[in-house]
Design an enzyme around this catalytic site. Structure first.
Site, short mmCIF file in Angstrom:
data_model
loop_
_atom_site.label_atom_id
_atom_site.label_comp_id
_atom_site.label_asym_id
_atom_site.label_seq_id
_atom_site.Cartn_x
_atom_site.Cartn_y
_atom_site.Cartn_z
N ARG A 127 -18.23 12.36 69.46
CA ARG A 127 -18.39 11.05 70.09
C ARG A 127 -18.82 11.21 71.53
O ARG A 127 -18.43 12.17 72.19
CB ARG A 127 -17.05 10.31 70.12
CG ARG A 127 -16.60 9.84 68.78
CD ARG A 127 -15.32 9.09 68.88
NE ARG A 127 -14.23 9.98 69.20
CZ ARG A 127 -12.99 9.57 69.43
NH1 ARG A 127 -12.72 8.28 69.41
NH2 ARG A 127 -12.04 10.43 69.69
N SER A 188 -11.93 20.47 70.84
CA SER A 188 -10.65 20.59 70.13
C SER A 188 -10.51 21.88 69.33
O SER A 188 -10.33 21.87 68.09
CB SER A 188 -10.46 19.38 69.22
OG SER A 188 -10.63 18.23 69.99
N ASP A 242 -8.08 18.21 72.68
CA ASP A 242 -7.83 16.80 72.29
C ASP A 242 -6.38 16.38 72.55
O ASP A 242 -6.10 15.22 72.85
CB ASP A 242 -8.23 16.51 70.84
CG ASP A 242 -7.73 17.52 69.83
OD1 ASP A 242 -7.06 18.51 70.23
OD2 ASP A 242 -7.99 17.34 68.62
C1 BGC Z 1 -7.36 23.38 67.00
C2 BGC Z 1 -6.69 22.71 68.19
C3 BGC Z 1 -6.84 21.22 68.07
C4 BGC Z 1 -6.30 20.75 66.72
C5 BGC Z 1 -6.43 19.26 66.53
C6 BGC Z 1 -6.81 22.81 65.70
O1 BGC Z 1 -7.47 23.36 64.61
O2 BGC Z 1 -7.12 24.77 67.04
O3 BGC Z 1 -7.26 23.17 69.39
O4 BGC Z 1 -6.13 20.61 69.11
O5 BGC Z 1 -6.99 21.40 65.69
O6 BGC Z 1 -7.76 18.86 66.58
#
Ligand code: BGC
Length: 588
Positions: A127, A188, A242
């Site tokens: 996004r 994320s 995130d």
């Molecule tokens: C990632 C994290 C992320 C989470 C939620 C996980 O697979 O390693 O960094 O915060 O997913 O998106």
């Protein structure tokens, strides 16, 4: 034009948020106690087949967690957290939790002003947002874009070119192509942050399997992709996970929010930690005494410490996954995997001849065909109702021969998988509540699993209350928190950098030579890293075709960032946003 947009007009939303609203937008469910009991104790009712009933229950029993197991999960998590924060590298390396410093130490104080961009990449969509914060009001405009399969599996530069294309198309649409706005980048995946505006990717997770990326600075990859285009200017002032964005957005909604959690495709948690507890902290222990820690809690168990709850179904899911042996906790219940856990159970029941005539269907036997959204659909059917469940049966191509008792069993499986998920999530929340040691805590949650699962919120909250009965705890939905939070971090960074600049102006009389001032900042590995990363980034920008050299404005932003997160000792009041926000940090 790479990729395709997802129904742009429907996705473009304008959301008005008040700055520092008095109360949170709590997830609204009020369940009658009898219904809660049925959520907590899924029952399999098959009066005519006691023997079959017993066999089914034996298979599914491994998904049930005893109180002792829950307590052990909690103490294990706490121990891994402590190891992850340790000064001793050996101890840190033995922990499965990186407990990463996010460099976010200040939340919003309500004085932020301006237009900010956010880029939010985490799943198969990304996004771009424009967040306008003016006169105590906040509006956001956003556009979702798809990440096509070839970008999930190609080179990191192809992926980042695609992100840059999305930013350019958004700026074009919003008439912002000529501006150079500060941007927060929510990325994320596990990051080793070197500063607020640089972070090295540790590994890809979820459905991403790019051929390279680990070890690379993702802000640099983004800047390079933007420079390759040469038609837009964006100042990436912050990169964040995130969970950090959600924490920021949650604190904006509710000042008791000190914990954030993602329950979506993946899973992770983040919380405000007191610097005294961050043994590995290398910078100055100055005000504000808190820092957001990205736990990467989805990795709990990667060192085997939670093997005692792993079932044969979890082992099978891990084997099928893109990143075998990693993100163990996440694979037990997050949106990407929970449906597959249920499918593994259903396959076993089918193979043992206990459901679906012992034959199932090719769809059922196809890995990943049982989506987590099917669990949410099935869990939405009331007692004795199989309307949604039948829709799912049609998707699995078994609707012609599925029997009513099969439907009961399938529903029961989904309830047990959901209950285990809720119990583990609650155990994690309970540990965090105990750890931060406050009498009232709000947990901001974002993610599709939490949003769409009809029972998860109630089940989690109920269990948290059982595990930590003396703490007032609330779960709030910080919708799109990961995206908006990135813009909020950019806004705070910009506010603090302006304040730092003014402070320097006051103390030095003028700001003719910015570099001279940056030399005066406390020397720390962080400040040095920021400098070197910035220099590299700048040369790329200036060299890019069709791009004008950096404006004064850009220079100002890059320099100010250092001051933002390494505040001058002589200006302790600059960085008091936490205190202004009313977040009490317990000083041990
Ligand atoms: C990632 C994290 C992320 C989470 C939620 C996980 O697979 O390693 O960094 O915060 O997913 O998106």
């Amino acid at each position: 034009m790479p990729g395709s947009t997802i129904t742009p007009d429907r996705c473009r939303s304008v959301i008005h948020w008040r700055v520092l609203p008095p109360s949170s937008r709590a997830h609204k469910h009020k369940l009658p106690p009898f219904l809660m009991e049925t959520y907590k104790r899924p029952r399999l009712v098959m009066p005519d087949s006691v023997e079959k009933n017993k066999k089914i229950k034996t298979i599914i029993d491994s998904l049930r967690l005893s109180n002792d197991q829950v307590k052990l999960v909690m103490s294990t998590l706490q121990a891994e957290m402590t190891l992850g924060l340790s000064k001793d590298k050996k101890k840190r390396d033995s922990s499965c939790l990186p407990m990463e410093n996010t460099y976010v130490r200040s939340l919003m104080d309500g004085t932020e002003e301006g237009d900010f961009l956010a880029l939010d990449l985490g799943g198969t969509n990304f996004r771009v947002l424009l967040v306008k914060i003016h006169d105590g009001k906040c509006e956001s405009y956003q556009q979702n874009y798809n990440v096509p399969n070839d970008k999930l599996n190609g080179s990191s530069s192809e992926l980042f070119d695609h992100l840059a294309w999305g930013i350019a198309s958004f700026l074009e649409k919003e008439g912002l192509k000529e501006k150079n706005l500060p941007m927060g980048f929510t990325f994320s995946f596990p990051l080793i942050q070197k500063s607020l505006s640089s972070g090295l990717l540790s590994m890809w997770t979820k459905g991403f399997k790019c051929t390279d990326g680990p070890g690379l600075d993702v802000v640099r990859l983004l800047n390079e992709a933007i420079a390759r285009r040469g038609d837009i200017q964006v100042d990436t002032v912050a990169v964040l996970n995130d969970t950090t964005g959600t924490l920021m957005a949650g604190a904006y909604l509710d000042h008791h929010c000190q914990v954030a959690m993602i329950l979506g495709t993946g899973h992770n948690a983040c919380y405000m930690e007191h610097l005294e507890k961050v043994e590995k902290w290398e910078g100055e222990k100055d005000e504000p005494m808190g820092v957001a820690i990205n736990m990467e809690s989805g990795a709990l168990g990667d060192n085997g410490c939670t093997d005692f709850i792993k079932t044969e179904f979890d082992i099978a899911v891990d084997k099928l996954s893109h990143h075998v042996g990693t993100n163990t906790f996440e694979k037990l219940f997050s949106g990407m995997y929970m449906g597959e856990v249920a499918r593994q159970v259903l396959i076993k029941l089918t193979q043992e001849g206990l459901i679906l005539d012992g034959r199932g269907s090719p769809e059922l036997f196809t890995p990943w065909s049982f989506l987590t959204k099917y669990i949410s659909m099935i869990e939405s059917d009331g007692s004795g109702v199989f309307e949604n469940t039948m829709d799912v049966m049609a998707e699995l191509d078994v609707e012609d021969f599925v029997k009513e008792e099969d439907l009961s069993v399938i529903k029961y499986v989904c309830s047990c998988v959901s209950l285990r998920a809720a119990t583990l999530i609650a155990a994690e929340i309970a540990v965090l509540i105990q750890h931060i040691d406050q009498s009232e805590v709000t947990i901001a949650v974002d993610g599709s699993l939490y949003k769409y699962h009809p029972k998860l919120h109630d089940l989690v909250l109920d269990k948290v209350h059982t595990l930590v009965p003396n703490v007032k705890c609330k779960l709030i939905l910080a919708e799109d928190g990961s995206g908006k939070g990135a813009a909020f971090v950019a806004a705070v960074a910009t506010r603090l950098s302006r304040a730092a600049k003014e402070a320097r102006r006051d103390s030095d009389g003028d700001v003719k030579d910015e570099n001279k001032h940056s030399e005066k900042l406390p020397s720390s590995p962080t400040a040095e890293t920021v400098n070197s990363e910035k220099q590299d980034g700048e040369s790329n920008k200036v060299d890019s075709p069709g791009k004008s050299p950096k404006s004064d404005n850009e220079t100002e932003n890059s320099l100010d960032l250092e001051a933002t997160f390494q505040p001058l000792k002589s200006q302790p009041s600059l960085d008091m946003a936490l205190a202004l926000q009313g977040i009490p940090l317990k000083v041990s």
